[in-house]
Design a protein around this motif. Structure first.
Motif, PDB file in Angstrom:
ATOM      1  N   UNK A 102       0.809  -1.223   0.000  1.00  0.00           N
ATOM      2  CA  UNK A 102       0.000   0.000   0.000  1.00  0.00           C
ATOM      3  C   UNK A 102       0.841   1.272   0.000  1.00  0.00           C
ATOM      4  N   UNK A 103       2.140   1.136  -0.245  1.00  0.00           N
ATOM      5  CA  UNK A 103       3.015   2.307  -0.337  1.00  0.00           C
ATOM      6  C   UNK A 103       2.734   3.061  -1.640  1.00  0.00           C
ATOM      7  N   UNK A 104       3.104   4.314  -1.642  1.00  0.00           N
ATOM      8  CA  UNK A 104       3.062   5.189  -2.823  1.00  0.00           C
ATOM      9  C   UNK A 104       1.665   5.308  -3.444  1.00  0.00           C
ATOM     10  N   UNK A 105       0.642   5.262  -2.581  1.00  0.00           N
ATOM     11  CA  UNK A 105      -0.729   5.450  -3.043  1.00  0.00           C
ATOM     12  C   UNK A 105      -1.409   6.613  -2.317  1.00  0.00           C
ATOM     13  N   UNK A 106      -0.632   7.343  -1.515  1.00  0.00           N
ATOM     14  CA  UNK A 106      -1.165   8.496  -0.805  1.00  0.00           C
ATOM     15  C   UNK A 106      -1.883   8.173   0.491  1.00  0.00           C
ATOM     16  N   UNK A 107      -1.908   6.902   0.878  1.00  0.00           N
ATOM     17  CA  UNK A 107      -2.619   6.529   2.107  1.00  0.00           C
ATOM     18  C   UNK A 107      -1.957   7.113   3.361  1.00  0.00           C
ATOM     19  N   UNK A 108      -0.637   7.047   3.444  1.00  0.00           N
ATOM     20  CA  UNK A 108       0.049   7.570   4.634  1.00  0.00           C
ATOM     21  C   UNK A 108      -0.185   9.069   4.764  1.00  0.00           C
ATOM     22  N   UNK A 109      -0.108   9.795   3.658  1.00  0.00           N
ATOM     23  CA  UNK A 109      -0.345  11.236   3.672  1.00  0.00           C
ATOM     24  C   UNK A 109      -1.770  11.545   4.113  1.00  0.00           C
ATOM     25  N   UNK A 110      -2.724  10.853   3.552  1.00  0.00           N
ATOM     26  CA  UNK A 110      -4.134  11.082   3.879  1.00  0.00           C
ATOM     27  C   UNK A 110      -4.407  10.795   5.354  1.00  0.00           C
TER      28      UNK A 110
END
Length: 187
Positions: A102-110
């Motif tokens: 799930x990296x590099x899909x914007x989940x951590x930022x969101x």
């Protein structure tokens, strides 16, 4: 601890059924490459218990992040009191750990943006910090995308690692409520 909602995610309290996925996350060598070692199932379960105790004591902590559409466990993102003494403590840090798929899909930022909103609006914190090893460029990039600023004078040697350990040096980032509010006003 209350659940936070974003367009794609739920940041929710822990459930016992999260423990196997959390253990898989903590056993992944790529996920853990900037940590001293991968965790055994027992160590991972013990960490989850410490996180849950922190949440119960403080009303905030690391949330389990799941995708709203299908309930998939993505990882953990949240806030915690820094558990060691340093020049910048006492402090609350923001942190994240997501499954590699799930990296590099914007989940951590969101998810991290939701956690910061909670930190500044609900908890009324004056500042949130983040830190990592110098080699962890993806996390530092996320810190910058969140509006955090590097405090080179605050860089430190992590006291829980032995002197000379290659992961002992850490870089420090900070975000004040006023800085966060400026970013929110510009959005």
């Amino acid at each position: 601890m209350r659940t936070l909602t974003t367009p794609r995610l739920l940041l929710r309290p822990w459930r016992d059924e999260d423990l196997p996925a959390f253990a898989a996350l903590n056993a992944d060598p790529e996920v853990m490459r900037h940590f001293p070692e991968c965790m055994s199932r027992e160590d991972s379960d013990a960490l989850a218990l410490r996180i849950r105790v922190h949440c119960a004591e403080h009303g905030f902590g690391q949330w389990v992040v799941e995708r709203r559409g299908d309930g998939v466990f993505l990882g953990v993102v949240g806030l915690q009191r820094v558990g060691f003494e340093a020049a910048f403590t006492p402090a609350v840090e923001i942190g994240w750990r997501l499954m590699q798929a799930h990296w590099r899909q914007g989940y951590a930022l969101e998810a991290a943006r939701a956690a910061l909103r909670f930190a500044f609006e609900e908890l009324a914190l004056a500042e949130v910090v983040a830190f990592t090893v110098p080699a962890n460029l993806p996390s530092q990039g996320l810190m910058r995308r969140l509006g955090m600023r590097r405090d080179e004078q605050g860089d430190f040697e992590h006291p829980r690692l032995p002197v000379g350990h290659p992961l002992r040096p850490h870089v420090l980032y900070r975000l004040t409520r006023a800085q966060w509010q400026e970013l929110a006003d510009d959005a």
